[in-house]
Design an enzyme around this catalytic site. Sequence first.
Site, PDB file in Angstrom:
ATOM      1  N   SER A  35       0.860  -1.191   0.000  1.00  0.00           N
ATOM      2  CA  SER A  35       0.000   0.000   0.000  1.00  0.00           C
ATOM      3  C   SER A  35       0.887   1.230   0.000  1.00  0.00           C
ATOM      4  O   SER A  35       2.021   1.192   0.483  1.00  0.00           O
ATOM      5  CB  SER A  35      -0.855   0.025   1.273  1.00  0.00           C
ATOM      6  OG  SER A  35      -1.463   1.286   1.412  1.00  0.00           O
ATOM      7  N   TYR A  69      -1.435  -1.031  10.296  1.00  0.00           N
ATOM      8  CA  TYR A  69      -1.577  -1.281   8.855  1.00  0.00           C
ATOM      9  C   TYR A  69      -0.313  -0.837   8.114  1.00  0.00           C
ATOM     10  O   TYR A  69       0.272  -1.616   7.345  1.00  0.00           O
ATOM     11  CB  TYR A  69      -2.795  -0.524   8.340  1.00  0.00           C
ATOM     12  CG  TYR A  69      -3.066  -0.682   6.862  1.00  0.00           C
ATOM     13  CD1 TYR A  69      -3.536  -1.886   6.351  1.00  0.00           C
ATOM     14  CD2 TYR A  69      -2.881   0.376   5.974  1.00  0.00           C
ATOM     15  CE1 TYR A  69      -3.805  -2.034   4.998  1.00  0.00           C
ATOM     16  CE2 TYR A  69      -3.154   0.242   4.618  1.00  0.00           C
ATOM     17  CZ  TYR A  69      -3.610  -0.962   4.133  1.00  0.00           C
ATOM     18  OH  TYR A  69      -3.877  -1.104   2.794  1.00  0.00           O
TER      19      TYR A  69
END
Length: 259
Positions: free
Chosen positions: A148, A161
Amino acid sequence: MVRIEDLFSMKGGGSTGLGSYMAEGFLAAGAARVYITARSEDTLQAKAAELTGMSDGECVGIPGDLATLDGVAALSSTLHEKEDHIDVLVNNAGIGTGGYFEQMTVEDWDKTMDLNLRSPLFLTQALLDLLKKNATDEDPSRVIFISSVAASEVFKHVMAYSTSKKGLEHLTPQLALALCDDHILVNSIAPGRFYSEMTRGAWENPDSESFKQSLQRIPAHRYGGLEDMAGVAVMLCSRAGSYFTGEVLNVDGGHRLRF
Ligand SMILES: NC(=O)c1ccc[n+]([C@@H]2O[C@H](COP(=O)([O-])OP(=O)(O)OC[C@H]3O[C@@H](n4cnc5c(N)ncnc54)[C@H](OP(=O)(O)O)[C@@H]3O)[C@@H](O)[C@H]2O)c1
């Protein structure tokens, strides 16, 4: 002479979002069979049927929970029953657990690391014999991790995350080196903002000020979609991508340039 159809063709071989975009891309590029997995069986089988219906290949749904090691072992065992080799493994499933440091719980931390970082490593290990089977220097197998844009920035509100995705990006060259003699290429795709269930809250009201502002922050002025994700995944898995390994490809419309 180089033929474009050879560069991009993929012969041989997620229920929603980026995983389904990549599955659709692989089938459109000529993959004979693509397996997708997810926990919700109805959505999974509906997507598998939809993708089979729109291509010459076959999409097969295998339900399961990849956050657990039992789920990883079960998927590996089903794939070993069905196939004697696999050409491409995309480790896509991920969870975008939020939360600041002060509120971080062990459960949230573990949940994030288990699905985003532990499973990609151990699923790859469990499928290694199938990935090695037909791999050669001329036609290597591929492992792709889905990182990401969050790996490239310090996102205080999604600490677990971003840390898990940074870990994946560090794992990428490590595994690329570990698997090079097995003729397996290992790369990561780091998406920016894409339309999916994970980001639904941000885009489902396209007229909102917050959505318009978020588009302005992206140099490409738009979210990514099906073709953006399918295109890069097919490229990495076709002849055109057979000289990439240990690489992280940011597919973010320049998003990371404006942090
Ligand atoms: N969308 C973005 O803007 C964006 C940006 C950067 C990175 N990413 C990354 O892209 C990947 C895909 O995200 P997405 O946006 O496409 O999310 P999504 O639309 O929520 O899709 C996630 C898919 O993974 C499955 N899944 C979730 N947890 C699972 C589990 N424990 N076991 C098996 N399958 C599971 C989901 O099905 P079930 O819920 O039925 O299990 C669904 O098919 C993630 O790794 C995410 O971090 C997304």
